[in-house]
Design a protein around this motif. Structure first.
Motif, PDB file in Angstrom:
ATOM      1  N   ALA A 121       0.869  -1.183   0.000  1.00  0.00           N
ATOM      2  CA  ALA A 121       0.000   0.000   0.000  1.00  0.00           C
ATOM      3  C   ALA A 121       0.914   1.244   0.000  1.00  0.00           C
ATOM      4  CB  ALA A 121      -0.885  -0.023   1.246  1.00  0.00           C
ATOM      5  N   PRO A 122       0.454   2.435  -0.318  1.00  0.00           N
ATOM      6  CA  PRO A 122      -0.945   2.779  -0.515  1.00  0.00           C
ATOM      7  C   PRO A 122      -1.449   2.444  -1.911  1.00  0.00           C
ATOM      8  CG  PRO A 122       0.389   4.749  -0.778  1.00  0.00           C
ATOM      9  CD  PRO A 122       1.328   3.634  -0.382  1.00  0.00           C
ATOM     10  N   ASP A 123      -2.791   2.255  -1.974  1.00  0.00           N
ATOM     11  CA  ASP A 123      -3.425   2.029  -3.275  1.00  0.00           C
ATOM     12  C   ASP A 123      -4.308   3.209  -3.677  1.00  0.00           C
ATOM     13  OD1 ASP A 123      -5.366   1.573  -1.352  1.00  0.00           O
ATOM     14  OD2 ASP A 123      -5.894  -0.444  -2.040  1.00  0.00           O
ATOM     15  N   THR A 124      -4.144   4.331  -2.954  1.00  0.00           N
ATOM     16  CA  THR A 124      -4.990   5.497  -3.253  1.00  0.00           C
ATOM     17  C   THR A 124      -4.737   6.050  -4.668  1.00  0.00           C
ATOM     18  OG1 THR A 124      -3.341   6.730  -2.016  1.00  0.00           O
ATOM     19  CG2 THR A 124      -5.415   6.299  -0.902  1.00  0.00           C
ATOM     20  N   PHE A 125      -3.547   5.767  -5.220  1.00  0.00           N
ATOM     21  CA  PHE A 125      -3.272   6.293  -6.564  1.00  0.00           C
ATOM     22  C   PHE A 125      -4.097   5.558  -7.634  1.00  0.00           C
ATOM     23  CE2 PHE A 125      -0.214   2.838  -6.326  1.00  0.00           C
ATOM     24  CZ  PHE A 125      -0.069   2.382  -7.633  1.00  0.00           C
ATOM     25  N   LEU A 126      -4.796   4.502  -7.222  1.00  0.00           N
ATOM     26  CA  LEU A 126      -5.686   3.800  -8.158  1.00  0.00           C
ATOM     27  C   LEU A 126      -7.114   4.358  -8.105  1.00  0.00           C
ATOM     28  CD1 LEU A 126      -4.471   0.132  -7.540  1.00  0.00           C
ATOM     29  CD2 LEU A 126      -3.596   1.862  -9.105  1.00  0.00           C
ATOM     30  N   GLY A 127      -7.337   5.316  -7.218  1.00  0.00           N
ATOM     31  CA  GLY A 127      -8.674   5.900  -7.063  1.00  0.00           C
ATOM     32  C   GLY A 127      -9.016   6.869  -8.193  1.00  0.00           C
ATOM     33  N   ALA A 128     -10.279   7.288  -8.194  1.00  0.00           N
ATOM     34  CA  ALA A 128     -10.791   8.136  -9.281  1.00  0.00           C
ATOM     35  C   ALA A 128      -9.980   9.425  -9.436  1.00  0.00           C
ATOM     36  CB  ALA A 128     -12.251   8.480  -8.998  1.00  0.00           C
ATOM     37  N   GLY A 129      -9.605  10.047  -8.303  1.00  0.00           N
ATOM     38  CA  GLY A 129      -8.917  11.342  -8.369  1.00  0.00           C
ATOM     39  C   GLY A 129      -7.573  11.234  -9.069  1.00  0.00           C
ATOM     40  N   LEU A 130      -6.706  10.362  -8.544  1.00  0.00           N
ATOM     41  CA  LEU A 130      -5.345  10.305  -9.084  1.00  0.00           C
ATOM     42  C   LEU A 130      -5.293   9.612 -10.448  1.00  0.00           C
ATOM     43  CD1 LEU A 130      -3.357   9.743  -5.761  1.00  0.00           C
ATOM     44  CD2 LEU A 130      -3.510  11.833  -7.126  1.00  0.00           C
ATOM     45  N   GLN A 131      -6.231   8.681 -10.724  1.00  0.00           N
ATOM     46  CA  GLN A 131      -6.285   8.084 -12.074  1.00  0.00           C
ATOM     47  C   GLN A 131      -6.727   9.136 -13.101  1.00  0.00           C
ATOM     48  OE1 GLN A 131      -5.549   4.678 -13.297  1.00  0.00           O
ATOM     49  NE2 GLN A 131      -4.301   4.956 -11.468  1.00  0.00           N
ATOM     50  N   THR A 132      -7.561  10.081 -12.667  1.00  0.00           N
ATOM     51  CA  THR A 132      -7.952  11.174 -13.571  1.00  0.00           C
ATOM     52  C   THR A 132      -6.733  12.059 -13.868  1.00  0.00           C
ATOM     53  OG1 THR A 132     -10.202  11.120 -12.748  1.00  0.00           O
ATOM     54  CG2 THR A 132      -9.520  13.167 -13.836  1.00  0.00           C
ATOM     55  N   CYS A 133      -5.920  12.296 -12.832  1.00  0.00           N
ATOM     56  CA  CYS A 133      -4.689  13.082 -13.052  1.00  0.00           C
ATOM     57  C   CYS A 133      -3.789  12.378 -14.066  1.00  0.00           C
ATOM     58  CB  CYS A 133      -3.931  13.262 -11.734  1.00  0.00           C
ATOM     59  SG  CYS A 133      -4.841  14.246 -10.560  1.00  0.00           S
TER      60      CYS A 133
END
Ligand SMILES: NC(=O)c1ccc[n+]([C@@H]2O[C@H](COP(=O)([O-])OP(=O)(O)OC[C@H]3O[C@@H](n4cnc5c(N)ncnc54)[C@H](O)[C@@H]3O)[C@@H](O)[C@H]2O)c1
Length: 367
Positions: A121-133
């Motif tokens: 982890a973290p896996d937050t970079f797979l979330g909508a926000g950072l994947q949009t970036c």
């Protein structure tokens, strides 16, 4: 698809979101939990309808378990992960991979030796926000990235975490505790870092817990709580990165990336949501981007789901051990640079992880 069987070691504060995550993700079930504190493991097993709770060795002895999720405190990460690998299980570890680079390397080498996989982890970079970036950067909306800034400035966790002592010990502090969100986000968008320089300090050597049940207990601070660094990425991008547990408040952004044609404002990397803003010559002021996926809210577990599917399909998974080791080395080098008062080059490399493909295969709400 056969569901992977998961054992979780460490049933503290963060465990609820992982233990409820099989309701969200399609390809795993949690069949056992363990903790040094067996009572806590038993309570969490009852709460989340998990069939087994017990000691670490009893959990590791279970043949049907394919993968261990390591949710222990940072100081225990390497030992617990190595024990799990020795028992023939893949490992997905909460951040950081270990408290030192050499311990992290030991975990990765053990996995290689055993022919097993390690995800971090973290896996937050797979979330909508950072994947949009990622999507906007790949589309070139800000041209070529040339610089970035990232600020994680706050007052520390002793006012809310029930057992906050570990946040001020080796393997934590603002850099090792929250830095992984910021650094993983930046590496996932810009690629690996080449060198770092920094100035750090322990601002207050003793802090007092104000949360229950340990209110009034003093903590001896053993890691820097104010860290100012400059990072140079392999692609030439220069970034300013600050982390602190000494700051009352700030209006600085979390992360911005500056390009030859515009600027991108990232959301909080310790989350899966937006908003994402950008501006370039074609926009009139800041433009809020439409998010490209619905992976928002608290989606902890998406990295684990992607790892399981990667193992099954024989493809690289995104929260890789190599990425976790690179971020760990970077954090260690940031500290080393301040201690030695010089620029420090990194030894590790990692590939920029690809964008998350086909989240609907993993994610219940989109299936
Ligand atoms: N709390 C959060 O908001 C949060 C968010 C994201 C990630 N994390 C990460 O998750 C991990 C756990 O954090 P937490 O807040 O849940 O900590 P915590 O202190 O609440 O829980 C840790 C648990 O691990 C157990 N443990 C410690 N050493 C062990 C060992 N050797 N074997 C078995 N069990 C052991 C402890 O008894 C405790 O129950 C940390 O790496 C942290 O960085 C925490």
């Amino acid at each position: 698809m056969k569901k992977a069987k998961i054992g979780v070691i460490g049933t503290g504060s963060i465990s609820d979101i992982y233990l409820s995550s099989p309701n969200t993700f399609l390809n795993y079930d949690i069949t056992g939990v363990a903790d040094l504190n067996i009572k806590r493991a038993e309570e969490q097993a009852v709460k989340h309808h998990i069939p087994f709770a017990g000691t670490v060795s009893d959990l590791l002895a279970k043949d049907e378990i394919d993968l261990i999720v390591n949710l222990t405190i940072p100081g225990a990460h390497a030992d617990v992960s190595i024990k799990a690998l020795q028992a023939g299980k893949h490992v997905y570890s909460e951040k950081p991979l270990a408290t030192t680079y050499s311990e992290g390397l030991r975990v990765i080498e053990k996995a290689l030796q055993q022919g097993l996989q390690v995800g971090v982890a973290p896996d937050t970079f797979l979330g909508a926000g950072l994947q949009t970036c990622r999507y906007l950067l790949d589309k070139g909306v800000i041209g070529e990235p040339i610089g970035a800034s990232a600020f994680m400035l706050g007052k520390g966790p002793e006012s809310w975490h029930p057992n906050p002592e570990f946040f001020y010990k080796q393997g934590a502090g603002p850099l090792f505790d929250l830095g992984p969100y910021y650094l993983t986000a930046l590496v996932s968008l810009l690629g690996p870092v080449k060198k770092a320089v920094s100035m750090n300090q322990i601002t207050v050597p003793e802090r007092e817990i104000t949360s229950q049940p340990f209110a009034g207990k003093k903590i001896k601070v053993e890691v820097p709580t104010y860290v100012s660094s400059l990072l140079q990425f392999g692609n030439g991008v220069n970034a300013t990165f600050m982390t602190s547990f000494d700051v009352w408040n700030t209006k600085l952004p979390k992360i911005e990336i500056y390009g030859t044609e515009g600027t991108l404002i990232l959301p909080d990397p310790n989350g899966f949501d937006g908003p994402v803003y950008y501006m370039n010559q074609e926009t009139t002021g800041w433009q809020e981007a439409s998010l490209i996926s619905t992976l928002s809210g608290n989606c902890r577990g998406i990295g684990l789901a992607d790892m399981i599917s990667g193992i099954e399909e024989g493809r690289p998974y995104l929260c890789s051990g190599k990425l976790g080791l690179h971020v760990l080395e970077l954090m260690e080098k940031i500290i080393e640079s301040s201690d030695t008062e010089r620029f420090v080059e990194l030894n590790t490399q990692c590939e920029k992880p690809k964008p998350l493909a086909n989240p609907h295969k993993l994610y219940q709400h989109l299936a």
